[in-house]
Scaffold this motif. Structure first.
Motif, mmCIF file in Angstrom:
data_model
loop_
_atom_site.group_PDB
_atom_site.id
_atom_site.type_symbol
_atom_site.label_atom_id
_atom_site.label_comp_id
_atom_site.label_asym_id
_atom_site.label_seq_id
_atom_site.Cartn_x
_atom_site.Cartn_y
_atom_site.Cartn_z
ATOM 1 N N UNK A 19 0.832 -1.204 0.000
ATOM 2 C CA UNK A 19 0.000 0.000 0.000
ATOM 3 C C UNK A 19 0.869 1.257 0.000
ATOM 4 N N UNK A 20 1.967 1.224 0.769
ATOM 5 C CA UNK A 20 2.868 2.377 0.837
ATOM 6 C C UNK A 20 3.524 2.650 -0.514
ATOM 7 N N UNK A 21 4.023 1.595 -1.157
ATOM 8 C CA UNK A 21 4.677 1.763 -2.462
ATOM 9 C C UNK A 21 3.681 2.237 -3.512
ATOM 10 N N UNK A 22 2.446 1.754 -3.431
ATOM 11 C CA UNK A 22 1.416 2.194 -4.373
ATOM 12 C C UNK A 22 1.138 3.682 -4.229
ATOM 13 N N UNK A 23 1.071 4.146 -2.982
ATOM 14 C CA UNK A 23 0.852 5.589 -2.754
ATOM 15 C C UNK A 23 2.028 6.419 -3.262
ATOM 16 N N UNK A 24 3.245 5.912 -3.043
ATOM 17 C CA UNK A 24 4.427 6.616 -3.541
ATOM 18 C C UNK A 24 4.416 6.665 -5.063
ATOM 19 N N UNK A 25 3.980 5.582 -5.692
ATOM 20 C CA UNK A 25 3.907 5.545 -7.153
ATOM 21 C C UNK A 25 2.933 6.597 -7.674
ATOM 22 N N UNK A 26 1.827 6.769 -6.993
ATOM 23 C CA UNK A 26 0.862 7.785 -7.409
ATOM 24 C C UNK A 26 1.455 9.189 -7.276
ATOM 25 N N UNK A 27 2.215 9.411 -6.199
ATOM 26 C CA UNK A 27 2.828 10.735 -5.987
ATOM 27 C C UNK A 27 3.867 11.031 -7.054
ATOM 28 N N UNK A 28 4.743 10.066 -7.330
ATOM 29 C CA UNK A 28 5.796 10.289 -8.340
ATOM 30 C C UNK A 28 5.198 10.455 -9.734
ATOM 31 N N UNK A 29 4.097 9.752 -10.013
ATOM 32 C CA UNK A 29 3.445 9.917 -11.315
ATOM 33 C C UNK A 29 2.865 11.323 -11.453
ATOM 34 N N UNK A 30 2.288 11.834 -10.366
ATOM 35 C CA UNK A 30 1.762 13.212 -10.394
ATOM 36 C C UNK A 30 2.886 14.221 -10.543
ATOM 37 N N UNK A 31 4.001 13.997 -9.839
ATOM 38 C CA UNK A 31 5.148 14.906 -9.939
ATOM 39 C C UNK A 31 5.743 14.877 -11.337
ATOM 40 N N UNK A 32 5.694 13.722 -11.985
ATOM 41 C CA UNK A 32 6.188 13.626 -13.359
ATOM 42 C C UNK A 32 5.326 14.475 -14.299
ATOM 43 N N UNK A 33 4.013 14.418 -14.127
ATOM 44 C CA UNK A 33 3.120 15.212 -14.970
ATOM 45 C C UNK A 33 3.346 16.706 -14.743
ATOM 46 N N UNK A 34 3.527 17.102 -13.479
ATOM 47 C CA UNK A 34 3.778 18.516 -13.174
ATOM 48 C C UNK A 34 5.102 18.966 -13.771
ATOM 49 N N UNK A 35 6.140 18.115 -13.635
ATOM 50 C CA UNK A 35 7.452 18.451 -14.192
ATOM 51 C C UNK A 35 7.404 18.548 -15.713
ATOM 52 N N UNK A 36 6.592 17.719 -16.348
ATOM 53 C CA UNK A 36 6.464 17.784 -17.813
ATOM 54 C C UNK A 36 5.875 19.122 -18.243
ATOM 55 N N UNK A 37 4.849 19.578 -17.526
ATOM 56 C CA UNK A 37 4.252 20.878 -17.843
ATOM 57 C C UNK A 37 5.244 22.012 -17.614
ATOM 58 N N UNK A 38 5.981 21.940 -16.497
ATOM 59 C CA UNK A 38 6.964 22.985 -16.202
ATOM 60 C C UNK A 38 8.122 22.961 -17.197
ATOM 61 N N UNK A 39 8.479 21.775 -17.681
ATOM 62 C CA UNK A 39 9.565 21.680 -18.656
ATOM 63 C C UNK A 39 9.206 22.399 -19.948
ATOM 64 N N UNK A 40 7.962 22.247 -20.391
ATOM 65 C CA UNK A 40 7.523 22.922 -21.615
ATOM 66 C C UNK A 40 7.604 24.434 -21.465
ATOM 67 N N UNK A 41 7.123 24.955 -20.338
ATOM 68 C CA UNK A 41 7.181 26.406 -20.120
ATOM 69 C C UNK A 41 8.623 26.882 -19.952
ATOM 70 N N UNK A 42 9.434 26.070 -19.266
ATOM 71 C CA UNK A 42 10.832 26.457 -19.066
ATOM 72 C C UNK A 42 11.593 26.480 -20.387
ATOM 73 N N UNK A 43 11.261 25.585 -21.304
ATOM 74 C CA UNK A 43 11.926 25.575 -22.607
ATOM 75 C C UNK A 43 11.587 26.831 -23.414
ATOM 76 N N UNK A 44 10.343 27.279 -23.334
ATOM 77 C CA UNK A 44 9.973 28.504 -24.047
ATOM 78 C C UNK A 44 10.749 29.699 -23.500
ATOM 79 N N UNK A 45 10.838 29.799 -22.178
ATOM 80 C CA UNK A 45 11.615 30.895 -21.576
ATOM 81 C C UNK A 45 13.095 30.754 -21.885
ATOM 82 N N UNK A 46 13.586 29.525 -21.949
ATOM 83 C CA UNK A 46 14.999 29.282 -22.238
ATOM 84 C C UNK A 46 15.357 29.735 -23.649
#
Length: 287
Positions: A31-58
């Motif tokens: 159960x603990x690993x499953x919850x961690x997997x959900x958190x890292x998957x959400x962080x990956x989606x957030x990082x993907x969105x931020x990467x796109x915006x950061x590339x435009x500014x870059x």
């Protein structure tokens, strides 16, 4: 004649309770690993969105930064052989992005080992913590909380003004160490050379022009702030891409661990059921 069945019954109860305890631990961990997997998957989606915006500014910051570099190259500014160089390490305050900060710190330590008297300015707490252990006396300034989302030119200008207005921090040129964005899965530690206006006005292709002193001071601060902004924004884009890759790997590793724990749990549960059936059959046979 009744001693052996009693011992066998106690042994079966002990094995069953031990297996149940192990299954409970596996279930909690699963159960603990499953919850961690959900958190890292959400962080990956957030990082993907931020990467796109950061590339435009870059892309915008890189364009202005290359213009500043081309200006210095066209002026044919040459670095003095005995120049006193300032090292600026451009990092950030956040982690969970692989070895992106360790790469900067390693290159900074390598430079400081060759130039032990060089002054150091650190941007970001991650690099500061690593460099402060080996070279605490070299650090002249350290800045944090820069670019919580995307670094702005105002932040770069504030850092440039602080460094250039310090009369005790005398240097002939500055070297900016930063992480250059290569692709969504790769980065390289690179450097940008910055020269003060005193060297630029002595360049062969710049002597032919005359400028007011105030204009030269503004140009000096703008060139340094512009290069600093380029390094900050490019490093931010590389950090977001590295964070996305790190969270993707973490999610994949969590999925593999969930698969192994599920298999282990099913095998343990099957063993418990088998033992229970053996106890039932043994008890029926004894009757």
């Amino acid at each position: 004649m009744f001693a052996r069945p009693a011992v066998a019954a106690r042994s079966a109860v002990f094995v069953q309770s031990r297996n149940m305890a192990t299954l409970k631990e596996i279930q909690v961990r699963l159960k603990s690993v499953t919850n961690i997997s959900k958190i890292t998957a959400s962080m990956k989606m957030i990082a993907s969105t931020k990467t796109t915006r950061a590339q435009r500014a870059m892309n915008v910051a890189r364009l202005y930064g290359k213009v500043s570099n081309d200006f210095v190259k066209q002026a044919e500014v040459e670095k003095a052989a005995d120049a006193k160089e300032l090292l600026v390490t451009v990092s950030s305050d956040k982690g969970l992005c692989g070895g992106i900060h360790s790469s900067l710190s390693r290159q900074s330590r390598k430079y400081l080992a060759e130039n032990p008297e060089a002054p150091l300015v650190v941007l970001g707490d991650k690099a500061k913590v690593q460099l402060q252990r080996a070279y605490p006396n070299n650090i002249r300034y350290s800045f944090s909380q820069l670019g919580s989302s995307i670094p702005t030119f105002d932040e770069s200008s504030a850092v440039a003004s602080t460094v250039l207005n310090d009369k005790e921090l005398a240097f002939d040129n500055a070297k900016l160490l930063y992480n250059r964005f290569v692709s969504a899965i790769a980065f390289e530690t690179d450097s940008i050379e910055c020269f003060p206006i005193s060297q630029i006005v002595e360049a062969p292709n710049f002597k032919a022009y005359e400028f007011q002193e105030e204009v030269l001071e503004n140009l000096n601060e703008f060139l340094f702030a512009n290069s600093l902004h380029w390094a900050l924004v490019e490093g931010h884009a590389a950090e977001m891409a590295a964070k996305r890759t790190a969270m993707e790997n973490a999610t994949k590793n969590a999925g593999d661990m969930i698969t192994r724990l599920t298999l282990q749990y099913n095998r343990g549960r099957q063993a418990v059921i088998t033992n229970e059936l053996i106890d039932i059959i043994t008890g029926a046979s004894a009757l």
